[in-house]
Design a protein around this motif. Structure first.
Motif, PDB file in Angstrom:
ATOM      1  N   HIS A  76      15.105  -6.171 -29.464  1.00  0.00           N
ATOM      2  CA  HIS A  76      14.700  -5.862 -28.006  1.00  0.00           C
ATOM      3  C   HIS A  76      13.737  -4.361 -28.338  1.00  0.00           C
ATOM      4  O   HIS A  76      12.691  -4.236 -27.590  1.00  0.00           O
ATOM      5  N   ARG A 120      10.603  -5.125 -30.017  1.00  0.00           N
ATOM      6  CA  ARG A 120       9.977  -6.249 -29.667  1.00  0.00           C
ATOM      7  C   ARG A 120       9.628  -7.055 -30.738  1.00  0.00           C
ATOM      8  O   ARG A 120       8.387  -7.291 -31.078  1.00  0.00           O
ATOM      9  N   HIS A 121      10.328  -7.421 -31.564  1.00  0.00           N
ATOM     10  CA  HIS A 121      10.246  -8.368 -32.949  1.00  0.00           C
ATOM     11  C   HIS A 121      11.010  -9.420 -33.029  1.00  0.00           C
ATOM     12  O   HIS A 121      12.368  -9.461 -32.486  1.00  0.00           O
ATOM     13  N   LYS A 122      10.538 -10.712 -33.023  1.00  0.00           N
ATOM     14  CA  LYS A 122      11.043 -11.909 -33.283  1.00  0.00           C
ATOM     15  C   LYS A 122      11.654 -12.332 -31.712  1.00  0.00           C
ATOM     16  O   LYS A 122      12.282 -13.429 -31.621  1.00  0.00           O
ATOM     17  N   THR A 123      11.084 -12.034 -30.686  1.00  0.00           N
ATOM     18  CA  THR A 123      11.824 -12.224 -29.563  1.00  0.00           C
ATOM     19  C   THR A 123      10.879 -13.511 -28.963  1.00  0.00           C
ATOM     20  O   THR A 123      11.401 -14.176 -27.847  1.00  0.00           O
ATOM     21  N   ARG A 124      10.052 -13.990 -29.647  1.00  0.00           N
ATOM     22  CA  ARG A 124       9.513 -15.355 -29.285  1.00  0.00           C
ATOM     23  C   ARG A 124      10.024 -16.412 -29.803  1.00  0.00           C
ATOM     24  O   ARG A 124      10.017 -17.713 -29.445  1.00  0.00           O
ATOM     25  N   HIS A 125      11.000 -16.229 -30.751  1.00  0.00           N
ATOM     26  CA  HIS A 125      11.803 -17.274 -31.442  1.00  0.00           C
ATOM     27  C   HIS A 125      12.930 -17.618 -30.561  1.00  0.00           C
ATOM     28  O   HIS A 125      13.882 -16.659 -30.698  1.00  0.00           O
ATOM     29  N   TRP A 126      13.119 -18.749 -30.098  1.00  0.00           N
ATOM     30  CA  TRP A 126      14.003 -18.949 -29.525  1.00  0.00           C
ATOM     31  C   TRP A 126      15.589 -18.923 -30.408  1.00  0.00           C
ATOM     32  O   TRP A 126      16.423 -18.605 -29.686  1.00  0.00           O
ATOM     33  N   ARG A 167      16.152 -15.156 -30.134  1.00  0.00           N
ATOM     34  CA  ARG A 167      16.559 -14.626 -28.602  1.00  0.00           C
ATOM     35  C   ARG A 167      17.819 -15.211 -28.324  1.00  0.00           C
ATOM     36  O   ARG A 167      18.675 -14.453 -27.534  1.00  0.00           O
TER      37      ARG A 167
END
Length: 90
Positions: free
Chosen positions: A55, A58-64, A67
């Protein structure tokens, strides 16, 4: 207990740092840290650090699977810690 806490602090710092390092490498187009390394660090106790790093940078936040997976690993670790603590207390 003190040694356990020291380990927990160090592994979470490592997890946080890995996210920052990988984000910087992603921006530069350099060699990247494998996703398996993030999950291994999380499973070894660094889930909180990995999640906070995810967080913060803001890294790897698109990968469910990041997340939802990293926070889930943290909750499981927390529950295990609380269960073991209660089971081992006199």
């Amino acid at each position: 207990m003190t040694l356990f806490m020291l380990y927990f602090v160090i592994i979470n710092i490592v997890g946080f740092a890995l996210m920052g390092i990988d984000k910087k490498r992603a921006i530069r187009g350099a060699w990247r840290i494998s996703e398996a390394s993030f999950f291994l660090t999380a499973v070894l106790g660094g889930a909180l650090g990995c999640t906070l790093g995810m967080h913060r940078f803001r890294h790897k936040t698109r990968h469910w699977y990041f997340r939802y997976g990293l926070p889930t690993i943290f909750v499981v670790e927390l529950l295990l810690f609380l269960f073991c603590r209660k089971a081992l207390s006199p």
